[in-house]
Every structure is written in structure tokens, then in C-alpha cells.
Design an enzyme around this catalytic site. Sequence first.
Site, PDB file in Angstrom:
ATOM      1  N   ASP A  60       1.071  -1.242  -0.367  1.00  0.00           N
ATOM      2  CA  ASP A  60       0.211  -0.179  -0.313  1.00  0.00           C
ATOM      3  C   ASP A  60       1.096   1.055   0.272  1.00  0.00           C
ATOM      4  O   ASP A  60       1.618   1.266   0.603  1.00  0.00           O
ATOM      5  CB  ASP A  60      -0.934   0.015   1.440  1.00  0.00           C
ATOM      6  CG  ASP A  60      -1.845   0.782   1.093  1.00  0.00           C
ATOM      7  OD1 ASP A  60      -3.341   0.689   0.681  1.00  0.00           O
ATOM      8  OD2 ASP A  60      -1.890   2.139   1.029  1.00  0.00           O
ATOM      9  N   SER A  67     -11.683  10.328   6.333  1.00  0.00           N
ATOM     10  CA  SER A  67     -12.946   9.171   5.495  1.00  0.00           C
ATOM     11  C   SER A  67     -12.506   7.825   5.459  1.00  0.00           C
ATOM     12  O   SER A  67     -13.672   6.907   5.142  1.00  0.00           O
ATOM     13  CB  SER A  67     -13.079  10.148   3.836  1.00  0.00           C
ATOM     14  OG  SER A  67     -12.015   9.216   3.146  1.00  0.00           O
ATOM     15  N   ASN A  68     -12.126   7.698   5.630  1.00  0.00           N
ATOM     16  CA  ASN A  68     -10.977   6.601   6.159  1.00  0.00           C
ATOM     17  C   ASN A  68     -12.052   5.328   7.737  1.00  0.00           C
ATOM     18  O   ASN A  68     -12.266   4.345   7.752  1.00  0.00           O
ATOM     19  CB  ASN A  68      -9.347   5.531   5.821  1.00  0.00           C
ATOM     20  CG  ASN A  68      -9.256   6.063   4.650  1.00  0.00           C
ATOM     21  OD1 ASN A  68      -7.737   6.277   4.604  1.00  0.00           O
ATOM     22  ND2 ASN A  68      -9.887   5.978   3.464  1.00  0.00           N
ATOM     23  N   LEU A  69     -11.960   6.199   8.058  1.00  0.00           N
ATOM     24  CA  LEU A  69     -12.528   5.618   9.330  1.00  0.00           C
ATOM     25  C   LEU A  69     -13.245   5.242   9.912  1.00  0.00           C
ATOM     26  O   LEU A  69     -14.017   4.122  10.261  1.00  0.00           O
ATOM     27  CB  LEU A  69     -11.813   6.729  10.481  1.00  0.00           C
ATOM     28  CG  LEU A  69     -10.907   7.857  10.679  1.00  0.00           C
ATOM     29  CD1 LEU A  69     -10.470   8.622  11.893  1.00  0.00           C
ATOM     30  CD2 LEU A  69      -9.816   6.442  10.808  1.00  0.00           C
ATOM     31  N   GLN A  70     -14.525   4.569   8.591  1.00  0.00           N
ATOM     32  CA  GLN A  70     -15.589   4.793   8.509  1.00  0.00           C
ATOM     33  C   GLN A  70     -15.571   2.989   8.417  1.00  0.00           C
ATOM     34  O   GLN A  70     -16.863   2.994   8.953  1.00  0.00           O
ATOM     35  CB  GLN A  70     -16.886   5.796   7.667  1.00  0.00           C
ATOM     36  CG  GLN A  70     -17.937   4.835   7.044  1.00  0.00           C
ATOM     37  CD  GLN A  70     -17.692   3.998   5.905  1.00  0.00           C
ATOM     38  OE1 GLN A  70     -16.965   3.911   5.443  1.00  0.00           O
ATOM     39  NE2 GLN A  70     -18.650   3.623   5.218  1.00  0.00           N
ATOM     40  N   ARG A  71     -14.644   2.609   7.835  1.00  0.00           N
ATOM     41  CA  ARG A  71     -14.725   1.393   7.909  1.00  0.00           C
ATOM     42  C   ARG A  71     -13.722   0.266   7.729  1.00  0.00           C
ATOM     43  O   ARG A  71     -13.058  -0.781   8.311  1.00  0.00           O
ATOM     44  CB  ARG A  71     -15.368   1.235   6.290  1.00  0.00           C
ATOM     45  CG  ARG A  71     -14.479   1.955   5.021  1.00  0.00           C
ATOM     46  CD  ARG A  71     -14.591   1.833   3.763  1.00  0.00           C
ATOM     47  NE  ARG A  71     -14.104   2.223   3.207  1.00  0.00           N
ATOM     48  CZ  ARG A  71     -13.840   3.939   3.118  1.00  0.00           C
ATOM     49  NH1 ARG A  71     -14.039   4.504   4.023  1.00  0.00           N
ATOM     50  NH2 ARG A  71     -12.477   4.304   1.833  1.00  0.00           N
ATOM     51  N   LYS A  84       0.005   4.512   5.974  1.00  0.00           N
ATOM     52  CA  LYS A  84      -1.156   3.532   6.517  1.00  0.00           C
ATOM     53  C   LYS A  84      -0.006   2.269   6.832  1.00  0.00           C
ATOM     54  O   LYS A  84      -0.598   1.699   7.483  1.00  0.00           O
ATOM     55  CB  LYS A  84      -1.499   2.847   5.195  1.00  0.00           C
ATOM     56  CG  LYS A  84      -3.274   3.864   4.988  1.00  0.00           C
ATOM     57  CD  LYS A  84      -3.833   2.872   4.206  1.00  0.00           C
ATOM     58  CE  LYS A  84      -5.283   3.664   3.913  1.00  0.00           C
ATOM     59  NZ  LYS A  84      -5.919   2.910   3.124  1.00  0.00           N
ATOM     60  N   ASN A 129      -9.814  -1.290  -7.301  1.00  0.00           N
ATOM     61  CA  ASN A 129     -10.106  -0.572  -8.214  1.00  0.00           C
ATOM     62  C   ASN A 129      -9.490  -1.649  -9.938  1.00  0.00           C
ATOM     63  O   ASN A 129      -9.259  -3.097  -8.995  1.00  0.00           O
ATOM     64  CB  ASN A 129      -8.552   0.971  -9.001  1.00  0.00           C
ATOM     65  CG  ASN A 129      -7.293  -0.302  -8.975  1.00  0.00           C
ATOM     66  OD1 ASN A 129      -6.757   0.045  -9.590  1.00  0.00           O
ATOM     67  ND2 ASN A 129      -6.527   0.297  -7.682  1.00  0.00           N
ATOM     68  N   CYS A 186     -16.319   3.107  -4.951  1.00  0.00           N
ATOM     69  CA  CYS A 186     -16.577   3.462  -3.886  1.00  0.00           C
ATOM     70  C   CYS A 186     -17.135   4.766  -2.883  1.00  0.00           C
ATOM     71  O   CYS A 186     -17.489   5.077  -2.407  1.00  0.00           O
ATOM     72  CB  CYS A 186     -16.502   2.833  -2.665  1.00  0.00           C
ATOM     73  SG  CYS A 186     -17.020   0.622  -2.495  1.00  0.00           S
ATOM     74  N   CYS A 349     -17.145  17.604 -10.401  1.00  0.00           N
ATOM     75  CA  CYS A 349     -17.437  16.421  -9.747  1.00  0.00           C
ATOM     76  C   CYS A 349     -16.458  16.441  -8.557  1.00  0.00           C
ATOM     77  O   CYS A 349     -16.058  17.433  -7.953  1.00  0.00           O
ATOM     78  CB  CYS A 349     -17.811  15.577 -10.460  1.00  0.00           C
ATOM     79  SG  CYS A 349     -16.099  14.568 -10.987  1.00  0.00           S
TER      80      CYS A 349
END
Lengths: 391, 94
Positions: A60, A67-71, A84, A129, A186, A349
Site C-alpha cells: 500500500d 474518511s477511511n475511519l468509517q470502515r 498506512k 480498482n 466506493c 464533480c
Amino acid sequence: MLTSAEISRYSRHLLLPEIGMEGQERLKAASVLVVGAGGLGSPLMMYLAAAGVGRIGVVDFDTVDESNLQRQVLYGKGDVGEKKLDAVVRRLHDLNDYISVERYDTHLSSENALDIVPQYDLVADGTDNFPTRYLVNDACVLAKKVNIYASIFRFDGQVSVFGTPDGPCYRCVYPEPPPPGMVPSCAEGGVLGVLPGILGSIQATEVIKMICRIGDPLVGRLLLFNALDMHFRTLKIHRDPECPVCGTSPTISNLIDYEEFCNGSHHSTEDATETLTAGQMNSPGIPELSALELKAKLDAADDLLLLDVRTPVEYQMTNIGGTLIPLPELQERLHELDDFREQEIVVVCRSGARSGSAVAFMKKSGFSKVRNLKGGLLAWSDTVDASITKY
Amino acid sequence: MPEQEIEINVSSVLAMVTGGRKKFRCIGSTVNSVFEHLFDQEPSLRVHILDEQGAVRQHVLVYVGDEDLRWLGGLDAELNSPTTITVLQAVSGG
């Protein structure tokens, strides 16, 4: 041989007749390469470490984002902004210091995959991806390694075991990737935070079963899970004798350019513009401008239309103004923009991918001065206005 | 060849273009004719399931009951009894 301390640590495994001393020693002697330390990789690596898999390699290149901490439950608030891999090594050794963790701070690529993959007994694919999915598959087939696969989207997940001597590979099931823009990521479509916890845990289960040679692994079967229905289903999948990489007369004997494979040559140029769903297209030739250039135009009160093609929920989360027409509705609602056909339009976007698809489509539909905001709102937040929430 | 009533279930990704609808009731004697009935009801699904040549896209899986359509002879496969067709896609999230 297990030490006395290891016997104590792994006693609940040792009590299982299916694992016992022999299975636990197999786990200790085993090596597993985990590609991607994200949502799937988090529970996967933690369970492999806790189970005593002797050598875990992790590929990695990313840093931990809020925003990673949700999962991605391996990480905590204190890890945000860190590599990481630093957090992975620390967490896995905290779970089990009888194992070794090897870090690969890089993208897995066609240049390095066949150096890294052969060093491990098994590979677990937790990438996010399509190009890397095909790369992992092909590298595993060429190196004769089993690929424990899982993927997720929104409330759905898929798991299988690819690349065994008699079983199918990923290409047997999905010979070609979707056209650019047809299947959202995602980051664009969202994902239930618990979902990678479930699927990553199933991946870990399959890894342990393969190493211990127990049970009935998901070879020749694709496990589907839907969290909303709380429904599991297993579909039979076949090895394709005509598969270009694992078939009887393979045409792929070296790793290829997977970005090109997933973004280019074999797809019709019509695909991306016809489908008009969330996109990943970075097509050359799409006119674009930077966030700073757009800021200057807005400050100068230039007569331009700002068009946001994200979903209403994303617009609600954060926006810089502009007219909202979600990309999937653009074709149907294009007439609403008829008055702007000769006027300057900037399409935005989140990342610049979906807006790129929109620009391609609008140019084809006769809009002469339409441009894409390069890097999307992420770039806007980085270079113009940090108060715009990144997600 | 008698027509059959077929339930078609589509994946969450495909439901993104159908306004969230995942189940469809269709009539036909072959998978092809059932799909045409599906596209009559939901035209936006066509481009997501079939390519420009009218073949099932390579990242789409179609299952008739528990069998992969590719191993049943493709879109011309006959439907001899009421069954369920499942349409799903590759997803890449991790």
C-alpha cells in the site's frame, strides 16, 4: 515447532481437531501477501496476524485519511495523515509479535508484481480498482499462486478463491473490465462501513482454510452477499478453457499495461458517453482548467455556467454553488442547458472523473465551450478553499 | 415454444440506473426475448447489460437459475420453465 508461549496463545485453535498442532504450525510457516490496506485489508490483516500467519506482506502506498475511519478499522484518529503501512506494522505487531510484517510502500505494478508475488504462498486481493484487480490476477496465475479475492460496493460483496490448479481465475469470470465510467467506485457510490468487515473476514477465513488445508474453499464458487437483504448466495463459476491467461492456449504470458487494458483499447469510444454513470475516465483531449483558473474566472465575474454532476447527497455534503444535474440524468435533462450551448461551461464533480465523462458527452452534443474542472472539488479544496469538505 | 414468466433480479450497481428497482417480471421463451421485455420496462438497463453488438458485456454475469448463461449457450438459450435470472456485475471496491 510452536513454543510454549505460542501453544498458550493459540490454544483455541489447537483445540479444534481441524486445525490442531499441525494446522497451527502450517499457519506459522505460511506467508500471505495482502494487496491493499483499506477496508478489506483491515480485518483481513488483523485476523491473519491474530491467527498466527507467520509472515504477512502488505502492499500500500497511501496515507490514512479521516474518511477511511468509517470502515478501515485497523486505523484510529491518531493515525490520520500517517502512512498506512506505519500503522499496519504497529497494529499487527501489537496483536501478535510472533509474526513478521513486510511492507511494500508502493503501487503494485507490472514492473514489481512478479518480484513480490512469488515470495509468498498466497495472495489476498483487497484493492479498490479494476486495473490492480487484473494485475493481481495475472501475476498470481503466472506465479502459480492462489488469489483470495473479495470486492465490495454499497451493500454488496463478492468473494472467491481464484488461481488454484483446477479452478477458475478472475478473468474466467470477468474476461474484461467494464467500460470506463460504467461501474462507480466506493468513493463515488458509497459503501456500508461494516461491509468490508464482513467480506474481509470471509477472505481471512478462506486464507486460513487454504493454509490449513481444511474445509471446502470457495474454488469454483462466487459468494455473493447483500447486507440489506442479509442474504448470502453462492454461484457456480467455471474455468474457461479459452481464458487468455489460465486457459489451454494462453495468450498472456507477461504482465501488460493494466491502465490501458481498463481504460482504453478494447472499449468502444461510445461506451462512456452512452452510459453516463459515475466515471473513472481520464480521457486525453478533454478540455479542462485548474481550480485556480476557475477561481480567477469566478472572481472576475466571467459569464460562465458552473455545472455540478454529482448526486444530490454529495451536493448537500459540500458544494461551490452551480447548477446540479447528476451525471446519470444529464442525457435526459440536456435540454435544460440549451441556452448555454455557446456559453462557457465548467463541469465539476468530486475528483474530475465524472465531470470528464460529462464534458465528453456535452462536446459530442454540440456544446462548444465546455471544460472540466481538473481534479474536481478535491483539487478545489487543496488549492482554493480548504473549507470545502473532502470526502 | 411456450413463453415463460421469469423474475429478473439485478444487482445494486444496476439498480442505480433503475431508480433503485431490483426485481422485474418478464415474459419470453429465450433469454434474449426476456431481456427485450426487460428493456421495454427499463430502457436504461440495455447499455449496462449488452454491448453495441448485442452481446452480454464481459464484466456482466447472467445466471439462469444457478447456471451461468455463457455455459448455457448464450442469449439464445431457451427457457423451458419459470425461473429466476440474476444479473450482476464486477465491482472493484475494497
